[in-house]
Design an enzyme around this catalytic site. Structure first.
Site, mmCIF file in Angstrom:
data_model
loop_
_atom_site.group_PDB
_atom_site.id
_atom_site.type_symbol
_atom_site.label_atom_id
_atom_site.label_comp_id
_atom_site.label_asym_id
_atom_site.label_seq_id
_atom_site.Cartn_x
_atom_site.Cartn_y
_atom_site.Cartn_z
ATOM 1 N N GLN A 78 9.720 -1.184 -6.037
ATOM 2 C CA GLN A 78 9.542 0.024 -5.219
ATOM 3 C C GLN A 78 8.050 0.327 -5.084
ATOM 4 O OE1 GLN A 78 11.826 3.493 -6.305
ATOM 5 N NE2 GLN A 78 11.047 4.632 -4.564
ATOM 6 N N PHE A 79 7.441 -0.191 -4.006
ATOM 7 C CA PHE A 79 6.009 -0.026 -3.804
ATOM 8 C C PHE A 79 5.617 1.432 -3.611
ATOM 9 C CE2 PHE A 79 7.245 0.006 0.613
ATOM 10 C CZ PHE A 79 6.290 0.792 1.241
ATOM 11 N N THR A 80 6.555 2.281 -3.227
ATOM 12 C CA THR A 80 6.216 3.686 -2.968
ATOM 13 C C THR A 80 5.827 4.439 -4.237
ATOM 14 O OG1 THR A 80 8.526 4.396 -3.092
ATOM 15 C CG2 THR A 80 7.671 3.796 -0.902
#
Length: 146
Positions: A78-80
């Site tokens: 989850q890059f966010t």
């Protein structure tokens, strides 16, 4: 690396209507590689995840790890998690590792987890995923390693 760890009684990841990863009791771990992260950070993160004592013992005290209780790990990229919101209302994700490096470190973390723990499931890197989970407690812990 940045992670958010959720103690769950069950969790699954769905991509295009198909369940691709599913666990019973254990940990759902959202994970993000940041610029400059290396395998050393992934190793340190995994060690902490596996030993984190957030499951109840017989006395009801959080004193057992996912390894102690032989629970599942569901690792989801989850890059966010690298969002920077200091510059306004639209998050910037420039602190996240470039996609190729992020995938490499995520795959490395998954491989190391599978070598160290018997029940490891995953999401799909860069896919549009739907997560279904029952957070147990709720217990949710942010964990960053440098």
């Amino acid at each position: 690396m940045i992670s958010v760890i959720q103690r769950v009684s069950q969790a699954r990841v769905v991509v295009d209507g198909l369940t691709i990863g599913e666990i019973g009791a254990g940990l759902l771990v959202l994970v993000c590689a940041e610029r400059g992260d290396t395998e050393a950070q992934a190793d340190k993160l995994l060690a902490k995840i596996l030993k984190l004592r957030i499951f109840s013992d017989d006395a009801g005290k959080m004193n057992r790890s996912v390894q102690d209780m032989e629970g599942g790990l569901l690792l989801v990229s989850q890059f966010t998690l690298a969002a920077d919101t200091t510059g306004g209302n639209r998050p910037s994700f420039t602190n996240a590792a470039e996609p190729l490096e992020g995938r490499r470190l995520y795959d490395y973390l998954v491989a190391q987890a599978r070598a160290a723990h018997p029940v490891v499931q995953t999401g799909e890197f860069a896919a549009d995923m739907k997560l279904h989970l029952v957070n147990d407690g709720p217990v949710t812990i942010p964990l960053t390693v440098r």
